[in-house]
Design a protein around this motif. Structure first.
Motif, PDB file in Angstrom:
ATOM      1  N   ASP A   1      39.815  87.701  13.757  1.00  0.00           N
ATOM      2  CA  ASP A   1      40.718  86.801  14.475  1.00  0.00           C
ATOM      3  C   ASP A   1      40.939  85.442  13.809  1.00  0.00           C
ATOM      4  OD1 ASP A   1      38.121  86.020  14.897  1.00  0.00           O
ATOM      5  OD2 ASP A   1      38.236  85.864  17.066  1.00  0.00           O
ATOM      6  N   HIS A   2      39.946  84.970  13.061  1.00  0.00           N
ATOM      7  CA  HIS A   2      40.032  83.590  12.567  1.00  0.00           C
ATOM      8  C   HIS A   2      40.960  83.420  11.375  1.00  0.00           C
ATOM      9  CE1 HIS A   2      36.903  82.735  15.352  1.00  0.00           C
ATOM     10  NE2 HIS A   2      36.767  81.498  14.923  1.00  0.00           N
ATOM     11  N   ALA A   3      40.929  84.375  10.478  1.00  0.00           N
ATOM     12  CA  ALA A   3      41.786  84.314   9.290  1.00  0.00           C
ATOM     13  C   ALA A   3      42.543  85.636   9.259  1.00  0.00           C
ATOM     14  CB  ALA A   3      40.951  84.117   8.041  1.00  0.00           C
TER      15      ALA A   3
ATOM     16  N   CYS B   1      38.397  86.531  19.692  1.00  0.00           N
ATOM     17  CA  CYS B   1      37.186  87.196  20.190  1.00  0.00           C
ATOM     18  C   CYS B   1      36.882  86.848  21.653  1.00  0.00           C
ATOM     19  CB  CYS B   1      35.986  86.877  19.298  1.00  0.00           C
ATOM     20  SG  CYS B   1      35.698  85.132  18.958  1.00  0.00           S
ATOM     21  N   HIS B   2      36.911  85.568  21.996  1.00  0.00           N
ATOM     22  CA  HIS B   2      36.474  85.176  23.351  1.00  0.00           C
ATOM     23  C   HIS B   2      37.406  85.695  24.438  1.00  0.00           C
ATOM     24  CE1 HIS B   2      33.785  82.887  21.005  1.00  0.00           C
ATOM     25  NE2 HIS B   2      34.753  82.146  20.492  1.00  0.00           N
ATOM     26  N   GLN B   3      38.692  85.787  24.110  1.00  0.00           N
ATOM     27  CA  GLN B   3      39.640  86.330  25.070  1.00  0.00           C
ATOM     28  C   GLN B   3      39.384  87.825  25.278  1.00  0.00           C
ATOM     29  OE1 GLN B   3      41.551  84.952  27.110  1.00  0.00           O
ATOM     30  NE2 GLN B   3      42.696  86.721  27.842  1.00  0.00           N
TER      31      GLN B   3
ATOM     32  N   SER C   1      30.759  79.256  18.372  1.00  0.00           N
ATOM     33  CA  SER C   1      30.285  78.311  19.391  1.00  0.00           C
ATOM     34  C   SER C   1      31.014  78.446  20.729  1.00  0.00           C
ATOM     35  CB  SER C   1      30.407  76.881  18.871  1.00  0.00           C
ATOM     36  OG  SER C   1      31.738  76.594  18.521  1.00  0.00           O
ATOM     37  N   HIS C   2      32.240  78.954  20.715  1.00  0.00           N
ATOM     38  CA  HIS C   2      32.968  79.063  21.979  1.00  0.00           C
ATOM     39  C   HIS C   2      32.665  80.336  22.764  1.00  0.00           C
ATOM     40  CE1 HIS C   2      35.162  75.818  19.908  1.00  0.00           C
ATOM     41  NE2 HIS C   2      34.932  75.274  21.079  1.00  0.00           N
ATOM     42  N   THR C   3      31.585  81.006  22.377  1.00  0.00           N
ATOM     43  CA  THR C   3      31.089  82.142  23.152  1.00  0.00           C
ATOM     44  C   THR C   3      30.819  81.740  24.603  1.00  0.00           C
ATOM     45  OG1 THR C   3      30.139  83.052  21.141  1.00  0.00           O
ATOM     46  CG2 THR C   3      29.271  83.908  23.199  1.00  0.00           C
TER      47      THR C   3
ATOM     48  N   GLY D   1      48.034  77.569  22.178  1.00  0.00           N
ATOM     49  CA  GLY D   1      47.328  78.826  21.964  1.00  0.00           C
ATOM     50  C   GLY D   1      45.836  78.605  22.037  1.00  0.00           C
ATOM     51  N   THR D   2      45.073  79.446  21.359  1.00  0.00           N
ATOM     52  CA  THR D   2      43.607  79.427  21.212  1.00  0.00           C
ATOM     53  C   THR D   2      42.869  80.017  22.414  1.00  0.00           C
ATOM     54  OG1 THR D   2      42.924  77.277  22.152  1.00  0.00           O
ATOM     55  CG2 THR D   2      43.800  77.243  19.905  1.00  0.00           C
ATOM     56  N   CYS D   3      41.559  80.155  22.227  1.00  0.00           N
ATOM     57  CA  CYS D   3      40.695  80.670  23.300  1.00  0.00           C
ATOM     58  C   CYS D   3      40.646  79.706  24.471  1.00  0.00           C
ATOM     59  CB  CYS D   3      39.294  80.958  22.771  1.00  0.00           C
ATOM     60  SG  CYS D   3      38.534  79.583  21.903  1.00  0.00           S
ATOM     61  N   THR D   4      41.081  78.471  24.271  1.00  0.00           N
ATOM     62  CA  THR D   4      41.086  77.492  25.354  1.00  0.00           C
ATOM     63  C   THR D   4      42.326  77.657  26.240  1.00  0.00           C
ATOM     64  OG1 THR D   4      40.173  75.981  23.716  1.00  0.00           O
ATOM     65  CG2 THR D   4      40.707  75.044  25.854  1.00  0.00           C
TER      66      THR D   4
ATOM     67  N   GLY E   1      45.635  85.575  17.894  1.00  0.00           N
ATOM     68  CA  GLY E   1      44.448  85.248  17.099  1.00  0.00           C
ATOM     69  C   GLY E   1      44.261  83.746  17.106  1.00  0.00           C
ATOM     70  N   CYS E   2      43.398  83.248  16.213  1.00  0.00           N
ATOM     71  CA  CYS E   2      43.069  81.818  16.212  1.00  0.00           C
ATOM     72  C   CYS E   2      44.190  80.972  15.605  1.00  0.00           C
ATOM     73  CB  CYS E   2      41.777  81.578  15.456  1.00  0.00           C
ATOM     74  SG  CYS E   2      40.379  82.475  16.152  1.00  0.00           S
ATOM     75  N   ALA E   3      45.011  81.581  14.743  1.00  0.00           N
ATOM     76  CA  ALA E   3      46.188  80.918  14.177  1.00  0.00           C
ATOM     77  C   ALA E   3      45.847  79.567  13.542  1.00  0.00           C
ATOM     78  CB  ALA E   3      47.283  80.804  15.231  1.00  0.00           C
ATOM     79  N   ALA E   4      46.504  78.503  14.009  1.00  0.00           N
ATOM     80  CA  ALA E   4      46.382  77.190  13.349  1.00  0.00           C
ATOM     81  C   ALA E   4      45.106  76.439  13.721  1.00  0.00           C
ATOM     82  CB  ALA E   4      47.586  76.335  13.717  1.00  0.00           C
ATOM     83  N   CYS E   5      44.315  76.983  14.637  1.00  0.00           N
ATOM     84  CA  CYS E   5      43.208  76.229  15.243  1.00  0.00           C
ATOM     85  C   CYS E   5      42.205  75.674  14.248  1.00  0.00           C
ATOM     86  CB  CYS E   5      42.501  77.110  16.260  1.00  0.00           C
ATOM     87  SG  CYS E   5      41.201  76.272  17.169  1.00  0.00           S
ATOM     88  N   LEU E   6      41.842  76.477  13.231  1.00  0.00           N
ATOM     89  CA  LEU E   6      40.705  76.059  12.405  1.00  0.00           C
ATOM     90  C   LEU E   6      41.069  75.731  10.963  1.00  0.00           C
ATOM     91  CD1 LEU E   6      38.461  79.082  11.453  1.00  0.00           C
ATOM     92  CD2 LEU E   6      40.802  79.294  12.252  1.00  0.00           C
TER      93      LEU E   6
ATOM     94  N   ALA F   1      44.046  73.292  21.793  1.00  0.00           N
ATOM     95  CA  ALA F   1      42.722  73.804  21.421  1.00  0.00           C
ATOM     96  C   ALA F   1      41.612  72.953  22.034  1.00  0.00           C
ATOM     97  CB  ALA F   1      42.597  73.837  19.904  1.00  0.00           C
ATOM     98  N   ASN F   2      40.405  73.185  21.547  1.00  0.00           N
ATOM     99  CA  ASN F   2      39.227  72.540  22.122  1.00  0.00           C
ATOM    100  C   ASN F   2      38.594  71.504  21.204  1.00  0.00           C
ATOM    101  OD1 ASN F   2      38.173  74.315  20.185  1.00  0.00           O
ATOM    102  ND2 ASN F   2      37.937  75.913  21.728  1.00  0.00           N
ATOM    103  N   ARG F   3      39.052  71.410  19.964  1.00  0.00           N
ATOM    104  CA  ARG F   3      38.385  70.541  18.994  1.00  0.00           C
ATOM    105  C   ARG F   3      39.381  69.768  18.165  1.00  0.00           C
ATOM    106  NH1 ARG F   3      33.601  74.347  17.172  1.00  0.00           N
ATOM    107  NH2 ARG F   3      32.387  73.678  18.963  1.00  0.00           N
TER     108      ARG F   3
HETATM  109  S1  SF4 Z   1      38.164  77.594  18.947  1.00  0.00           S
HETATM  110 FE1  SF4 Z   1      39.925  78.179  17.726  1.00  0.00          FE
HETATM  111  S2  SF4 Z   1      39.012  79.081  15.874  1.00  0.00           S
HETATM  112 FE2  SF4 Z   1      37.405  79.049  17.444  1.00  0.00          FE
HETATM  113  S3  SF4 Z   1      37.531  81.038  18.467  1.00  0.00           S
HETATM  114 FE3  SF4 Z   1      38.807  79.615  19.638  1.00  0.00          FE
HETATM  115  S4  SF4 Z   1      40.851  79.907  18.810  1.00  0.00           S
HETATM  116 FE4  SF4 Z   1      39.431  80.752  17.331  1.00  0.00          FE
END
Ligand code: SF4
Lengths: 168, 417
Positions: free
Chosen positions: B64-66, B100-102, B120-122, B295-298, B356-361, B378-380
Motif C-alpha cells: 500500500d505504501h509505494a 493496510c489499516h482500512q 505506527s497507525h495500527t 485520503g489516507t487511513c485517517t 492506498g497511501c498515495a501522497a501521504c509519505l 492525513a495524520n502527520r
Molecule cells: S499514515 Fe499514510 S503512509 Fe501511513 S498507513 Fe496511513 S495512509 Fe499509509
C-alpha cells in the motif's frame, strides 16, 4: 551486552526528532539496502551528521525522540553510523522498543545538562552518565527486565535465536 | 477495583490479571506488515530461523505504501513480499486493494483482539475494540513466528466526549484539538479510552479517524468500547459472529480524565511541522496552498469522500491547487463510485489516485516542490513527510480540505457550507 562502559562524543539534537528526520520516507527505496540507506541518517536534522559521527559516539535528543513511524530502519541506521547509545529526555514508545530490539542502549535522562560536543562516559550497568566536559553526573531511568534481557543478547532476534522462545 | 479496556483486553489474552504497569506476554491474534516495513520484518523472521508463521492465515502483507511501485528497488521489494506470501501461506493484499489499516478494519479487527502491525497507525483498530498497536520489524517478526509478544499494560487516559458537533465540524477537529491540548507526547506509552454520549453517536468510520491519530499524542492504543454501532458494522462486513460486548468497568482506575464538550468546537488545523501545533482554520485564513490531499487511513473513507463531494458539487477547484484524492480501500472506491462521489469530484477538477497511501509519505503521487504547502487530511505533518523537507504540511478535516481546494487558501468550511 558487549561493553558496559561506553565513551564518546555527543551529537546533540532538539525535541521531537521524528523518524522522518532520522531516515526520511523519500529514501524508502533504499530500505532493502541498509549500507546505502545509512548514508542518509539524520540528514534532515543535521546534513553533516554522517560525516562527523565517529564509532562510539552518542546521539542525544530532547523530549519525544523517535516519534512517528514504526520503521525499525531508524535505530538501525543510527546503529550503523557507529553510535553506541541514544540519550533523551523521553523517547517515543515504538522507537524505544525498536532500538533495544536492534541492540542499541537507550538512556532516559535529563539531557538538558549535556551540550553538543561534550565527552561522556556511560556505565550501562549502573545507569550513570558522566559528562566529562562539564562535570555533570546523571542517572537514567530503569528499563523493564525483559528489555534488559533482550539488550544483553544484542537484540530481539539474537535473543530468540538463543532462547528459542520469549519469556518474562 | 475495576479494569480499563486496556487492562481487560490484555488480561483476557495473557491469562494474567493485567494491571497498568505490569508486563505480560499476550497472544497476538493478527500480525501484519506493509511494503516499506515488510522486507526488513520478513528478513528478521528468516534470520530468526523460522520456516513459517505459527498461524499464516492470521498474518498479512499489504502492498500500500509505494503502490504501484515508483521505482525498481521497491518493485523488487514487492517481488520479495509476494514470494514470501506464496511460500508461507500468509495473506497477501495486492497493489490497489488499499491502506493496510482500512483493510484490517474492514476484514479483520474485532472487539477483544490483540493486533500488532509493523506500522505506527495500527492503533486504528482500536475503533472496533481491538488492542491494536504498532511495533517495529523485530517485534512483528517474532509475533508472526510465535503468535505472541510482550506488552507493558498501559495506564489509561479517559477521554469523555459530550455535546453535538456543530455544522461542518467533526471528529478530525476533535482529535486535532485533543492533541493540541495534551501535546505530541502528552499520552506517551498510555492508552486513550474514548467514551461519552458523543462517542456513542459516532459511526465506526468516525471512530477509526480518532483511534488512528491516538499515536500522534504518543499513545500506545486508542480504544473504543464496543456497542450496537460496532455490531452493525461487523454484520455489514459479514463478520457479525465476531461481535462481543466490551466496556470498561465503572470503577476502573484512570491516570487522567479529560472532558471535552464539542458543542462549540470549531474547524482545527495542525500547522507545520508537528501535529500538536494547532490553530483554528479561521486563524489561518489567507494561507496559500498549492496542493490538497484527501485520503489516507485517517480520512480516506466513504464519509470523508461524501463530505468532499458535498462541498465541491457543481463547483471548480481553485486553478492554483492540485486536488488529489485517494480512497482508503478498493471497497471505498467502489462505494464512492456507486454513490456518484467520484464523478462529482472529477468534475470539480480532482485527480483520483489508486486506493492506498498515495501522497501521504512522500515516496510518490504528490511530492511537494520547494516552498510549497499542502493541506492534507492525513495524520502527520512532520518536516519532510511528503518527500521534501523544504515544504509545508497542514492537517485538517475533509471539509476544511475541500473548502480550501475551492479557494486556494486555508478556509473555514463553514464559509462555504
Ligand atoms: S499514515 Fe499514510 S503512509 Fe501511513 S498507513 Fe496511513 S495512509 Fe499509509
Amino acid at each position: 551486552m558487549a561493553r558496559t562502559i561506553l565513551k564518546g562524543k555527543v551529537h546533540k539534537f532538539g525535541d521531537d526528532i521524528s523518524t522522518d528526520l532520522i531516515i526520511p520516507g523519500r529514501y524508502a527505496r533504499l530500505r532493502s539496502n541498509p549500507p546505502e540507506l545509512a548514508k542518509h541518517v539524520l540528514e534532515d536534522a543535521d546534513p553533516n551528521f554522517v560525516n562527523k559521527v565517529k564509532p562510539g559516539d552518542f546521539v542525544v535528543g530532547g523530549s519525544n525522540f523517535g516519534q512517528g513511524s514504526s520503521r525499525e530502519h531508524a535505530p538501525l541506521v543510527i546503529k550503523m553510523s557507529g553510535v553506541s547509545a541514544i540519550l533523551a529526555k523521553s523517547v517515543a514508545r515504538i522507537f524505544f522498543r525498536n532500538a533495544i530490539n536492534q541492540g542499541v542502549p537507550v538512556l532516559i535522562c535529563d539531557t538538558g545538562k549535556i551540550n553538543d560536543g561534550d565527552e561522556l562516559e556511560i556505565d550501562l550497568l549502573a545507569g550513570t552518565i558522566k559528562d566529562l566536559t562539564n562535570g555533570a553526573v546523571l542517572t537514567s531511568g530503569k528499563m523493564p527486565q525483559v528489555m534488559v534481557n533482550i539488550l544483553n543478547e544484542g537484540g530481539l532476534i539474537p535473543y530468540i535465536k538463543k532462547h528459542g522462545d520469549l519469556k518474562l | 477495583m475495576g479494569k480499563t479496556l486496556a487492562e481487560k483486553l490484555l488480561s483476557a489474552k495473557s491469562g494474567a490479571g493485567a494491571r497498568a504497569g505490569d508486563i505480560v506476554i499476550s497472544k497476538v491474534d493478527f500480525a501484519f506488515v506493509q511494503d516499506t516495513t515488510g522486507p526488513l520484518t520478513l528478513r528478521q523472521f528468516r534470520e530468526g530461523g523460522f520456516p513459517k508463521p505459527s498461524s499464516p492465515k492470521t498474518c498479512a502483507i499489504f502492498m500500500d505504501h509505494a503502490a504501484p511501485s515508483p521505482n525498481r528497488e521497491q518493485a523488487n521489494d514487492h517481488l520479495f513480499l509476494r514470494k514470501f506470501a506464496e511460500e508461507t501461506g500468509c495473506q497477501l493484499f495486492e497493489v490497489g486493494q488499499g491502506v493496510c489499516h482500512q483493510i484490517v478494519a474492514e476484514q479483520f479487527a474485532c472487539p477483544g483482539d490483540v493486533i500488532i502491525g509493523a506500522d505506527s497507525h495500527t492503533v486504528t483498530g482500536g475503533a472496533l475494540g481491538a488492542f491494536a498497536t504498532g511495533m517495529g520489524s523485530s517485534d512483528v517478526a517474532i509475533a508472526m513466528a510465535l503468535g505472541k509478544n510482550w506488552f507493558r499494560v498501559p495506564e489509561t487516559f479517559s477521554i469523555n466526549v459530550t455535546g453535538r458537533f456543530p455544522k461542518a465540524v467533526g471528529v478530525k477537529d476533535l482529535i486535532l484539538y485533543l492533541i493540541g491540548k495534551i501535546g505530541a507526547d502528552g499520552a506517551n506509552y498510555k492508552a486513550l479510552e474514548f467514551t461519552g454520549p458523543a462517542v456513542d453517536r459516532m459511526t465506526v468510520s468516525q471512530r477509526l479517524t480518532i483511534a488512528n491519530m491516538a499515536v500522534e499524542a504518543g499513545a500506545k492504543v486508542g480504544l473504543f468500547p464496543s456497542d450496537e454501532v460496532t455490531r452493525a458494522y461487523l454484520e455489514a462486513q459479514g463478520r457479525g459472529a465476531k461481535y462481543q460486548l466490551l466496556q470498561p468497568d465503572t470503577d476502573a482506575a484512570y491516570e487522567k480524565v479529560i472532558e471535552i464538550n464539542v458543542d462549540r468546537l470549531v474547524p482545527m488545523v495542525a500547522k507545520p511541522h508537528t501535529v500538536d501545533n494547532t490553530a483554528t482554520a479561521a486563524e489561518l485564513k489567507g494561507t496559500r496552498i498549492q496542493q490538497v490531499f484527501i485520503g489516507t487511513c485517517t480520512n480516506g473513507r466513504l464519509e470523508d469522500l461524501a463530505m468532499a463531494a458535498r462541498i465541491l458539487k457543481g463547483k471548480q477547484k481553485h486553478h492554483g491547487v492540485r486536488l488529489l484524492i485517494a480512497p482508503a480501500s478498493h471497497a471505498v472506491l467502489e462505494a464512492a463510485l456507486r454513490a456518484g462521489y467520484i464523478r462529482t469530484l472529477i468534475r470539480a477538477g480532482a485527480i483520483i489516485l489508486p486506493a492506498g497511501c498515495a501522497a501521504c509519505l512522500g515516496v510518490h503521487q504528490g511530492v511537494l516542490g520547494d516552498g510549497e504547502a499542502c493541506l492534507s487530511t492525513a495524520n502527520r505533518n512532520f518536516k519532510g513527510r511528503m518527500g521534501n523537507p523544504d515544504s509545508f504540511i497542514y492537517l485538517a478535516s475533509p471539509a476544511t480540505a475541500a473548502a480550501s481546494a475551492l479557494t486556494g487558501e486555508i478556509t473555514d468550511p463553514r464559509e462555504v457550507l
